[in-house]
Write a protein that holds these residues in place. Structure first.
Motif, PDB file in Angstrom:
ATOM      1  N   VAL A   1      39.768  18.166  38.842  1.00 50.66           N
ATOM      2  CA  VAL A   1      40.170  17.302  39.958  1.00 50.66           C
ATOM      3  C   VAL A   1      41.485  17.801  40.553  1.00 50.66           C
ATOM      4  N   LEU A   2      42.411  18.182  39.689  1.00 52.58           N
ATOM      5  CA  LEU A   2      43.701  18.673  40.158  1.00 52.58           C
ATOM      6  C   LEU A   2      43.547  19.982  40.931  1.00 52.58           C
ATOM      7  N   THR A   3      42.676  20.856  40.461  1.00 44.28           N
ATOM      8  CA  THR A   3      42.422  22.117  41.166  1.00 44.28           C
ATOM      9  C   THR A   3      41.799  21.845  42.531  1.00 44.28           C
ATOM     10  N   SER A   4      40.834  20.943  42.587  1.00 40.68           N
ATOM     11  CA  SER A   4      40.200  20.596  43.864  1.00 40.68           C
ATOM     12  C   SER A   4      41.201  19.964  44.821  1.00 40.68           C
ATOM     13  N   TYR A   5      42.036  19.071  44.269  1.00 34.72           N
ATOM     14  CA  TYR A   5      43.061  18.424  45.096  1.00 34.72           C
ATOM     15  C   TYR A   5      44.030  19.467  45.652  1.00 34.72           C
ATOM     16  N   ASN A   6      44.437  20.403  44.819  1.00 32.98           N
ATOM     17  CA  ASN A   6      45.379  21.437  45.249  1.00 32.98           C
ATOM     18  C   ASN A   6      44.759  22.319  46.339  1.00 32.98           C
ATOM     19  N   GLU A   7      43.496  22.691  46.173  1.00 39.14           N
ATOM     20  CA  GLU A   7      42.817  23.507  47.179  1.00 39.14           C
ATOM     21  C   GLU A   7      42.701  22.757  48.505  1.00 39.14           C
ATOM     22  N   TYR A   8      42.308  21.492  48.443  1.00 36.35           N
ATOM     23  CA  TYR A   8      42.147  20.710  49.663  1.00 36.35           C
ATOM     24  C   TYR A   8      43.492  20.471  50.342  1.00 36.35           C
ATOM     25  N   MET A   9      44.527  20.174  49.552  1.00 37.08           N
ATOM     26  CA  MET A   9      45.852  19.937  50.112  1.00 37.08           C
ATOM     27  C   MET A   9      46.370  21.197  50.812  1.00 37.08           C
ATOM     28  N   LEU A  10      46.241  22.345  50.152  1.00 30.94           N
ATOM     29  CA  LEU A  10      46.697  23.596  50.738  1.00 30.94           C
ATOM     30  C   LEU A  10      45.918  23.925  52.007  1.00 30.94           C
ATOM     31  N   THR A  11      44.609  23.748  51.970  1.00 28.56           N
ATOM     32  CA  THR A  11      43.772  24.006  53.150  1.00 28.56           C
ATOM     33  C   THR A  11      44.143  23.078  54.296  1.00 28.56           C
ATOM     34  N   SER A  12      44.356  21.812  54.008  1.00 25.51           N
ATOM     35  CA  SER A  12      44.710  20.841  55.051  1.00 25.51           C
ATOM     36  C   SER A  12      46.054  21.173  55.691  1.00 25.51           C
ATOM     37  N   LEU A  13      47.028  21.531  54.872  1.00 22.17           N
ATOM     38  CA  LEU A  13      48.345  21.868  55.412  1.00 22.17           C
ATOM     39  C   LEU A  13      48.292  23.150  56.248  1.00 22.17           C
ATOM     40  N   ILE A  14      47.531  24.126  55.806  1.00 26.58           N
ATOM     41  CA  ILE A  14      47.392  25.366  56.571  1.00 26.58           C
ATOM     42  C   ILE A  14      46.658  25.092  57.882  1.00 26.58           C
TER      43      ILE A  14
END
Length: 148
Positions: free
Chosen positions: A76-89
């Motif tokens: 869940v943390l890995t998915s959250y980190n990927e989504y957060m990074l993608t959203s910010l980019i």
């Protein structure tokens, strides 16, 4: 570290941001904290450079209050980190594209105004030259008629 081609030539999409984020996460470079710089649209003639902090997976997992919201395992943390990074980019790409379009619009407006001024000057010069030719021809006709 990583280079990208064809990014920014078309309207940014979430897929572009996901590709960038995936390349960053799959690279050998690991980070706890990074900063993303991008231009933020302010007005038609101005933009500001914005700093957005980005956090790595270890920094997120060490956050003490994260477990308050949900039970968080590594997936869940890995998915959250990927989504957060993608959203910010994606947000940064959209803001930068908006700023670029604003700058282009301002440049085109200035070019149009300058072209209009140049056309007015050339029209005035053409009209003066044409009037001088007409005046000279009339003078020659009148002088020729007076000589006869």
């Amino acid at each position: 570290l990583i280079t990208f081609n064809e990014v920014g030539k078309k309207t940014p999409t979430f897929e572009d941001a996901a590709e960038i984020a995936q390349c960053l996460l799959n690279s050998e470079f690991k980070f706890n904290k990074a900063v993303l710089f991008y231009n933020t649209y302010k007005s038609v003639v101005a933009y500001t450079t914005t700093e957005q902090p980005l956090f790595g997976l270890t920094t997120l997992s060490d956050t003490p209050k994260l477990s308050i919201y949900d039970s968080v395992d590594s997936d869940v943390l890995t998915s959250y980190n990927e989504y957060m990074l993608t959203s910010l980019i994606f947000f940064a790409l959209k803001e930068a594209a908006t700023s670029e379009q604003s700058a282009r619009m301002t440049a085109m407006d200035s070019a149009t105004k300058n072209a209009g001024e140049m056309i007015d000057k050339l029209t005035l010069s053409y009209n003066r030259t044409r009037q001088a030719v007409i005046t000279r021809e009339l003078t020659e006709i009148i002088s020729g008629a007076a000589a006869v």
